[in-house]
Design an enzyme around this catalytic site. Sequence first.
Site, PDB file in Angstrom:
ATOM      1  N   GLN A 282       2.902 -10.201  -3.247  1.00 46.43           N
ATOM      2  CA  GLN A 282       2.999  -9.881  -4.680  1.00 46.43           C
ATOM      3  C   GLN A 282       1.725  -9.237  -5.182  1.00 46.43           C
ATOM      4  O   GLN A 282       1.750  -8.222  -5.862  1.00 46.43           O
ATOM      5  CB  GLN A 282       3.195 -11.167  -5.493  1.00 46.43           C
ATOM      6  CG  GLN A 282       4.587 -11.647  -5.617  1.00 46.43           C
ATOM      7  CD  GLN A 282       4.649 -12.784  -6.656  1.00 46.43           C
ATOM      8  OE1 GLN A 282       3.629 -13.239  -7.183  1.00 46.43           O
ATOM      9  NE2 GLN A 282       5.849 -13.238  -6.924  1.00 46.43           N
TER      10      GLN A 282
ATOM     11  N   SER B 221     -10.619   2.890 -20.552  1.00 49.36           N
ATOM     12  CA  SER B 221     -11.344   3.615 -19.499  1.00 49.36           C
ATOM     13  C   SER B 221     -12.807   3.165 -19.328  1.00 49.36           C
ATOM     14  O   SER B 221     -13.274   3.101 -18.198  1.00 49.36           O
ATOM     15  CB  SER B 221     -11.219   5.123 -19.667  1.00 49.36           C
ATOM     16  OG  SER B 221     -11.867   5.552 -20.824  1.00 49.36           O
TER      17      SER B 221
ATOM     18  N   HIS C 114      -0.317  -4.596  -6.722  1.00 48.33           N
ATOM     19  CA  HIS C 114      -1.283  -4.009  -7.652  1.00 48.33           C
ATOM     20  C   HIS C 114      -2.197  -3.130  -6.829  1.00 48.33           C
ATOM     21  O   HIS C 114      -2.927  -3.636  -5.988  1.00 48.33           O
ATOM     22  CB  HIS C 114      -2.147  -5.078  -8.315  1.00 48.33           C
ATOM     23  CG  HIS C 114      -1.378  -6.066  -9.098  1.00 48.33           C
ATOM     24  ND1 HIS C 114      -0.922  -5.800 -10.365  1.00 48.33           N
ATOM     25  CD2 HIS C 114      -0.948  -7.309  -8.803  1.00 48.33           C
ATOM     26  CE1 HIS C 114      -0.275  -6.858 -10.824  1.00 48.33           C
ATOM     27  NE2 HIS C 114      -0.279  -7.791  -9.888  1.00 48.33           N
TER      28      HIS C 114
ATOM     29  N   ARG D 177      -0.106 -12.191 -13.780  1.00 48.74           N
ATOM     30  CA  ARG D 177       0.115 -13.412 -12.997  1.00 48.74           C
ATOM     31  C   ARG D 177      -0.126 -14.699 -13.780  1.00 48.74           C
ATOM     32  O   ARG D 177       0.324 -15.757 -13.350  1.00 48.74           O
ATOM     33  CB  ARG D 177      -0.756 -13.384 -11.732  1.00 48.74           C
ATOM     34  CG  ARG D 177      -0.531 -12.181 -10.844  1.00 48.74           C
ATOM     35  CD  ARG D 177       0.930 -11.986 -10.441  1.00 48.74           C
ATOM     36  NE  ARG D 177       1.175 -10.659  -9.864  1.00 48.74           N
ATOM     37  CZ  ARG D 177       2.364 -10.177  -9.569  1.00 48.74           C
ATOM     38  NH1 ARG D 177       3.472 -10.880  -9.805  1.00 48.74           N
ATOM     39  NH2 ARG D 177       2.510  -8.974  -9.049  1.00 48.74           N
TER      40      ARG D 177
END
Lengths: 213, 213, 213, 213
Positions: free
Chosen positions: A71, A51, A75, A179
């Site tokens: 792709q 965090s 996200h 990725r």
Amino acid sequence: MAEINIELIDSMGCDLTVANVARVSFNRWKEELDEGDVGLINYLARHAHTSPFRHTAITLSCKAPVFLARQLGKHQVGLSWNEVSRRYVDAGIEFFVPDNWRSRPDGSVKQGSGGVHSHSEYFSHEYQQFVVRCKDIYDEMIEGGVAPEMARMVLPQSMMVDWVWTGSLTAFFHVWRLRIDNHAQKEAQEFAQKLEEVVQPIFPHSWKALKNG
Amino acid sequence: MAEINIELIDSMGCDLTVANVARVSFNRWKEELDEGDVGLINYLARHAHTSPFRHTAITLSCKAPVFLARQLGKHQVGLSWNEVSRRYVDAGIEFFVPDNWRSRPDGSVKQGSGGVHSHSEYFSHEYQQFVVRCKDIYDEMIEGGVAPEMARMVLPQSMMVDWVWTGSLTAFFHVWRLRIDNHAQKEAQEFAQKLEEVVQPIFPHSWKALKNG
Amino acid sequence: MAEINIELIDSMGCDLTVANVARVSFNRWKEELDEGDVGLINYLARHAHTSPFRHTAITLSCKAPVFLARQLGKHQVGLSWNEVSRRYVDAGIEFFVPDNWRSRPDGSVKQGSGGVHSHSEYFSHEYQQFVVRCKDIYDEMIEGGVAPEMARMVLPQSMMVDWVWTGSLTAFFHVWRLRIDNHAQKEAQEFAQKLEEVVQPIFPHSWKALKNG
Amino acid sequence: MAEINIELIDSMGCDLTVANVARVSFNRWKEELDEGDVGLINYLARHAHTSPFRHTAITLSCKAPVFLARQLGKHQVGLSWNEVSRRYVDAGIEFFVPDNWRSRPDGSVKQGSGGVHSHSEYFSHEYQQFVVRCKDIYDEMIEGGVAPEMARMVLPQSMMVDWVWTGSLTAFFHVWRLRIDNHAQKEAQEFAQKLEEVVQPIFPHSWKALKNG
């Protein structure tokens, strides 16, 4: 022709931010990074206390083909994305041109490609002609008065997309981690490498800690 | 050829769920919807207390062209999306075929299309030939052993995407509201209409209240 | 004793960022805000195109009582929150002390309070004694070796919480809008006012546009 | 007095849903779970392909003390939370009563408690008297006409909160995993155990796979 590209527009925070946020108390907000801060950053990453890394921000100007942009667009937690809309803008159409064509992998289900195809040059030639034809029919439609939001249907998924992408170090590290994986498509790995080249220098200790964590 | 389509797979909750959640207390969990519940639902929608509507779930099987799927995929808060990956699957390629071609709007900046183009039939003919050629070059690549993750670059943005989409009533209502707008692309409006046809019967009072709210 | 407080730690972006992101194209990234940019910002806010406002970031150091912090913590989309954990930290306990005590509202269901209670001073006196007793029993437990994570059970919901809060202009504007509402608790409205005082000067045109939009 | 509690209200989906979503294609939507589906579920969990697990939903009625509810409320991605508001409701106030009082841990920084405190009974007695006094002052304020939104300031953080919580299997598994950890507060671990008892029977293969993954 067009290449996958990432440029830094702006950023907020540095390694010290991460350490300061982890301590929370405004009274103990330090001005300069020291050994203890680096140790704290490593501790946070090692114990998945991610965090504090979220109190940072990075804005990037990105360029990638549609198939890859789709792709990357998945996200979304902690990321904002603004791109040129092809509903209204018909100028500046570009296509991604791969250096070579890869063959279908044999065996592995998770690997998306094998090595360079023995007829790679032939397919490059075919592809070059193909995208020219796509552009021709698109231009014919646009010049003939077809609405851009419809004409774009003939643009292939190798069309380049330009977007502004903003998110925290945590969010972009997550993109990078998924990725850079060797099961990711080679073009996605290339994007991840460029992402690291841009983000790592802004948060060198944090990036290293997250990679090791 | 392929059409925009939505089918219901599963759902959780009904109008009564919304009223029960708004009351929170498990002791007051009712078994049957009454007038008071409908009044409560209307009150919640009118005062933008949308959180009780979130304790519901709907799973849909969707089909839409890439250019529309990209727009829809931007809605992500409270929604999950799983689609066929063209990195691995090379079968079942379909293309969206519009009934007609619309012209560029004159004047309005926000409207994406004007009326039906006077040469709509000509463009339909051109487009039909175009997608056949796209499919031919894709098939040539696939049969020639090119990796599907690369061959897909030649597939146009009218390629149909199949996905499973899960979210709450709140999330899908939000999708509907933005896409039913008359500034949305006609194909997006069509998707929104089909979405309403599937979701409204499951939550009739809530849907009506959200529309009026 | 302790008061609701907000201090700016860091920020990224300004009004010009919003306009630049709306244009997306990196080639048209301006260096200085002009009339056209302000017009664009107003247009975006008026038509609820809020995504460009998300490419900004603000980090705040906040202090508020538990009961208010719990409300504020419900806003989470696009916000990160790090607070001092009372599982480990037993020092620096503070309590919120209201200027006066409000009476139960008559009539309105949505209003949380009526005017100042005629016995406000009496309740202030009672409350002051009460929080002293809470602190005494907490200190007794801590000095007696009780785990802080358990001892905190006796701390009242007026205990102050310190946290670092990071989010975009869009996210904080949303917090502000919901809490400045006259149905919000007076303490929440006070927080909202302080939030505006900190954020508005960083994005003056955008804040005004969002308020008018 | 009051105990941490979780009851199932509703759910959508089962192990078969996860496998069906992973296959995406509606044509291959199976009606009955077989060996292959279980294998697929294990594969998904092992390779962190958690998205198919998100096309499920669970609604729970939960009860826990404020200090724990605050921790749990931090999990928000894919979760909806509705609770009784103490701004309006002044009835049904309950307090959490621990079986015993734990001592401060020695050494470990991450452990929140040591073993049972040697004077646990004494602190239990003190605590029982304390919450009675809290309730007395709260009742005095409420009966005296103080607004509930202010009177709640004197309620300790051991006050029980009732809420309805809805999320996917993925979201609740994530809550479980973080809270079952032996560094979590004992009360959080207890909540996690009850969560598993409720959710695991609905998705037995998926739960096992996620635990092993």
